[in-house]
Design a protein around this motif. Sequence first.
Motif, mmCIF file in Angstrom:
data_model
loop_
_atom_site.group_PDB
_atom_site.id
_atom_site.type_symbol
_atom_site.label_atom_id
_atom_site.label_comp_id
_atom_site.label_asym_id
_atom_site.label_seq_id
_atom_site.Cartn_x
_atom_site.Cartn_y
_atom_site.Cartn_z
ATOM 1 N N PHE A 92 -0.315 12.634 -6.846
ATOM 2 C CA PHE A 92 -0.075 11.234 -7.191
ATOM 3 C C PHE A 92 -0.681 10.871 -8.548
ATOM 4 C CE2 PHE A 92 -0.142 11.685 -2.606
ATOM 5 C CZ PHE A 92 0.985 10.997 -2.203
ATOM 6 N N ALA B 118 9.547 -4.103 -4.847
ATOM 7 C CA ALA B 118 8.844 -4.719 -5.971
ATOM 8 C C ALA B 118 9.728 -4.718 -7.223
ATOM 9 C CB ALA B 118 7.540 -3.967 -6.243
ATOM 10 N N MET C 258 7.646 1.988 -12.211
ATOM 11 C CA MET C 258 8.333 0.694 -12.293
ATOM 12 C C MET C 258 8.546 0.289 -13.746
ATOM 13 S SD MET C 258 6.615 -1.543 -9.253
ATOM 14 C CE MET C 258 7.442 -3.039 -9.777
ATOM 15 N N ALA D 11 7.928 0.173 -3.479
ATOM 16 C CA ALA D 11 8.093 0.114 -4.928
ATOM 17 C C ALA D 11 9.497 -0.415 -5.271
ATOM 18 C CB ALA D 11 7.872 1.493 -5.527
ATOM 19 N N VAL E 201 3.132 -5.266 -0.321
ATOM 20 C CA VAL E 201 2.250 -4.959 0.820
ATOM 21 C C VAL E 201 1.152 -6.031 0.820
ATOM 22 C CG1 VAL E 201 0.885 -3.173 1.969
ATOM 23 C CG2 VAL E 201 2.668 -2.500 0.353
ATOM 24 N N ALA F 138 2.847 4.348 -9.544
ATOM 25 C CA ALA F 138 3.810 3.314 -9.143
ATOM 26 C C ALA F 138 4.037 2.338 -10.294
ATOM 27 C CB ALA F 138 3.306 2.580 -7.906
ATOM 28 N N ARG G 116 -6.430 -3.228 10.486
ATOM 29 C CA ARG G 116 -7.490 -2.327 10.943
ATOM 30 C C ARG G 116 -7.967 -2.728 12.337
ATOM 31 N NH1 ARG G 116 -5.777 -0.347 6.981
ATOM 32 N NH2 ARG G 116 -6.861 0.344 5.102
ATOM 33 N N VAL H 3 10.889 8.826 -6.822
ATOM 34 C CA VAL H 3 9.715 9.210 -6.010
ATOM 35 C C VAL H 3 10.007 10.534 -5.292
ATOM 36 C CG1 VAL H 3 8.310 8.596 -3.992
ATOM 37 C CG2 VAL H 3 8.774 6.881 -5.742
ATOM 38 N N THR I 111 -11.153 2.606 1.293
ATOM 39 C CA THR I 111 -10.879 4.043 1.200
ATOM 40 C C THR I 111 -9.385 4.369 1.312
ATOM 41 O OG1 THR I 111 -11.405 4.095 3.524
ATOM 42 C CG2 THR I 111 -13.081 4.946 2.041
ATOM 43 N N HIS I 112 -8.613 3.477 1.948
ATOM 44 C CA HIS I 112 -7.177 3.738 2.096
ATOM 45 C C HIS I 112 -6.335 3.045 1.023
ATOM 46 C CE1 HIS I 112 -6.906 5.950 5.909
ATOM 47 N NE2 HIS I 112 -8.007 5.290 6.241
ATOM 48 N N ALA I 113 -6.985 2.470 0.023
ATOM 49 C CA ALA I 113 -6.203 1.791 -1.028
ATOM 50 C C ALA I 113 -5.169 2.765 -1.588
ATOM 51 C CB ALA I 113 -7.142 1.337 -2.137
ATOM 52 N N CYS I 114 -4.099 2.227 -2.135
ATOM 53 C CA CYS I 114 -2.970 3.049 -2.581
ATOM 54 C C CYS I 114 -3.438 4.263 -3.401
ATOM 55 C CB CYS I 114 -2.026 2.205 -3.413
ATOM 56 S SG CYS I 114 -0.519 3.076 -3.830
ATOM 57 N N LEU I 115 -2.861 5.399 -3.070
ATOM 58 C CA LEU I 115 -3.231 6.634 -3.760
ATOM 59 C C LEU I 115 -2.484 6.756 -5.090
ATOM 60 C CD1 LEU I 115 -4.967 9.122 -3.359
ATOM 61 C CD2 LEU I 115 -3.258 10.054 -1.850
ATOM 62 N N ALA I 116 -1.462 5.913 -5.265
ATOM 63 C CA ALA I 116 -0.616 6.098 -6.454
ATOM 64 C C ALA I 116 -0.446 4.821 -7.274
ATOM 65 C CB ALA I 116 0.754 6.603 -5.999
ATOM 66 N N LEU J 204 3.811 -7.945 -8.978
ATOM 67 C CA LEU J 204 3.072 -7.558 -7.771
ATOM 68 C C LEU J 204 2.029 -8.608 -7.385
ATOM 69 C CD1 LEU J 204 2.645 -3.734 -8.431
ATOM 70 C CD2 LEU J 204 4.095 -4.811 -6.713
ATOM 71 N N GLY K 229 -4.199 -2.849 -2.464
ATOM 72 C CA GLY K 229 -5.140 -2.779 -1.353
ATOM 73 C C GLY K 229 -6.567 -2.497 -1.794
HETATM 74 C C1 HEM Z 1 4.659 -1.211 -5.830
HETATM 75 C C2 HEM Z 1 4.480 -0.186 -5.107
HETATM 76 C C3 HEM Z 1 3.345 0.042 -4.137
HETATM 77 C C4 HEM Z 1 2.479 -0.826 -3.543
HETATM 78 C C5 HEM Z 1 2.451 -2.353 -3.688
HETATM 79 C C6 HEM Z 1 1.578 -0.047 -2.716
HETATM 80 C C7 HEM Z 1 0.556 -0.590 -1.975
HETATM 81 C C8 HEM Z 1 -0.235 0.145 -1.117
HETATM 82 C C9 HEM Z 1 -1.262 -0.412 -0.271
HETATM 83 C C10 HEM Z 1 -1.631 -1.893 -0.193
HETATM 84 C C11 HEM Z 1 -1.823 0.612 0.431
HETATM 85 C C12 HEM Z 1 -2.952 0.494 1.460
HETATM 86 C C13 HEM Z 1 -2.385 0.338 2.856
HETATM 87 C C14 HEM Z 1 -3.476 0.169 3.891
HETATM 88 O O1 HEM Z 1 -4.658 0.326 3.603
HETATM 89 O O2 HEM Z 1 -3.134 -0.132 5.035
HETATM 90 C C15 HEM Z 1 -1.151 1.823 0.014
HETATM 91 C C16 HEM Z 1 -1.458 3.083 0.487
HETATM 92 C C17 HEM Z 1 -0.847 4.243 0.046
HETATM 93 N N1 HEM Z 1 0.115 4.335 -0.941
HETATM 94 FE FE1 HEM Z 1 0.911 2.830 -1.999
HETATM 95 N N2 HEM Z 1 1.913 1.270 -2.852
HETATM 96 C C18 HEM Z 1 2.984 1.375 -3.699
HETATM 97 C C19 HEM Z 1 3.629 2.527 -4.100
HETATM 98 C C20 HEM Z 1 3.273 3.773 -3.720
HETATM 99 C C21 HEM Z 1 3.965 4.972 -4.115
HETATM 100 C C22 HEM Z 1 5.191 4.998 -5.042
HETATM 101 C C23 HEM Z 1 3.344 6.010 -3.501
HETATM 102 C C24 HEM Z 1 3.657 7.467 -3.548
HETATM 103 C C25 HEM Z 1 4.473 8.035 -4.326
HETATM 104 C C26 HEM Z 1 2.247 5.456 -2.711
HETATM 105 C C27 HEM Z 1 1.383 6.205 -1.947
HETATM 106 C C28 HEM Z 1 0.442 5.671 -1.082
HETATM 107 C C29 HEM Z 1 -0.344 6.466 -0.165
HETATM 108 C C30 HEM Z 1 -0.282 7.972 0.001
HETATM 109 C C31 HEM Z 1 -1.152 5.571 0.556
HETATM 110 C C32 HEM Z 1 -2.129 5.909 1.692
HETATM 111 C C33 HEM Z 1 -3.519 6.142 1.154
HETATM 112 C C34 HEM Z 1 -4.524 6.417 2.265
HETATM 113 O O3 HEM Z 1 -4.287 6.072 3.413
HETATM 114 O O4 HEM Z 1 -5.585 6.983 1.948
HETATM 115 N N3 HEM Z 1 2.244 4.115 -2.883
HETATM 116 N N4 HEM Z 1 -0.195 1.523 -0.926
#
Ligand code: HEM
Length: 445
Positions: free
Chosen positions: A85, A237, A377, A234, A295, A373, A300, A128, A364-369, A289, A361
Amino acid sequence: MARLLADLYREYGPVFAVKFPFYRKRVFVLAGNKANIWFNRHARTNLRSKDTMMGMETVLGASRSLSGMDGAEHYRMRKAQHMAFTRTRMNEHLGDMFQAIRLELDSWNEGDELVARNACRRIMSGQVSELMVSLNLADYMDDILAFKNRMLITHVQKALPKFFLRTPRMAAAARRIDHVYSMIRNSHTLAQRENKPRDLADDLLSLHAGDPQYFPETDIKFATIIPFVAAMYAGTAMAFAVFAMFSNPDIYQRVRREAKVLFANGDPDPEAFREETIDNAHRLVLETLRLYPSVPLQLRTVMNNCIVEGFELPVGSRVVLASTAVHYLEENYPDPQTFDIDRYLPGREENKKHGAYGAFGFGTHACLAPRVAEYQMAISLLMIAYYFELEILPSSYPLKINPFPTCTPRKSLKFRVKSKRPITSGQQAVASNACRRFRRSEATS
Ligand code: HEM
């Protein structure tokens, strides 16, 4: 959703309880800058993700997943997936990503009326999937999206009984997902991947081969499919961003100027995409965004009794972090309802206030990408601005949003293609993609 949560925060403060019609217990909502900061620091020791994801993981045969893991095993899995990512990986796949975008844009013709969210989801899912598994899977997105939405409603929100996931339509979608997974596996043999830039599927298969107990065969499908769900966010968005760009002629002109510099001589090198060269497109993404977070919250379960802003959260209760409620607070963003990409300029930088920007977000689980992203975009917006002039249909459309199961613009938001610049440098790309699709369907049959 974010605006509603901001209103509730103003009325009830940083911690309040809500009862949903389809869920018997009270749910505690945390909102505001301080709640976001608390979540960032303390969620890992007091809250867990497992319970939220469990139902969805089981449906796809997995024992656990990145999003549903906690503690040390989550840390290890996140580290194992991190590289897939990054901007470095994105740069290695940039050529394929341009192709994926062009393939979609080439199918837009003058006079066409496009359903905004469908057209934009295809753009994001194509790139993606190229980045994650080196295949263009845009044609499978409707099935993955339908199945994921139904899983959310039946197994996470529990608003419908579980058997609604077994209707003939859902059974067909599940078969298509199996088919996608077999395509990914078949195209990731050692021989086929030789000399190719690595992708997420390579990383996951290596992880499995190195430690099959930690990451068993049963869990690979879920892990490879779930990024496409992220692609939908994405894509949603993007639909809001394109709407915002063509509703604000000044923003469109600014992005178009950047696009002309970047794309006038064919596809730019990865180094050409720097903060200053895509400044307006990037700020357009940030503001989209903020105002239309795809999101808006994080779910939790409380695993340790804890106190947030003076309120005790009892063990076992469900918690919603309203991470994006802060986007609608006057103290963070003056005149928060106004779409203003200049909020992010040096001197203002309203998003830099602690806990004030929650699109990706917290914790620890905040978006990895997030960076990937944002870049994907921004690049897509630049290419749309370079090749097209679009009109919003109907012309004075008051934006309508579906809040469930995730925030998306309604189907009634359409774009009409007013003018199109020939996609000449993309012809080769389009042809090679068509060949690829043909080979894929040949392989399937
Ligand atoms: C505008 C686009 C995006 C937004 C607004 C977004 C937002 C988020 C948010 C808020 C979380 C946390 C969810 C939680 O804690 O319950 C998250 C987790 C994650 N996102 Fe994104 N995301 C976007 C695009 C992407 C893309 C394009 C990818 C991958 C190619 C991605 C991969 C991930 C992954 C792998 C996690 C889980 C991380 C973990 O649990 O440690 N995201 N995303």
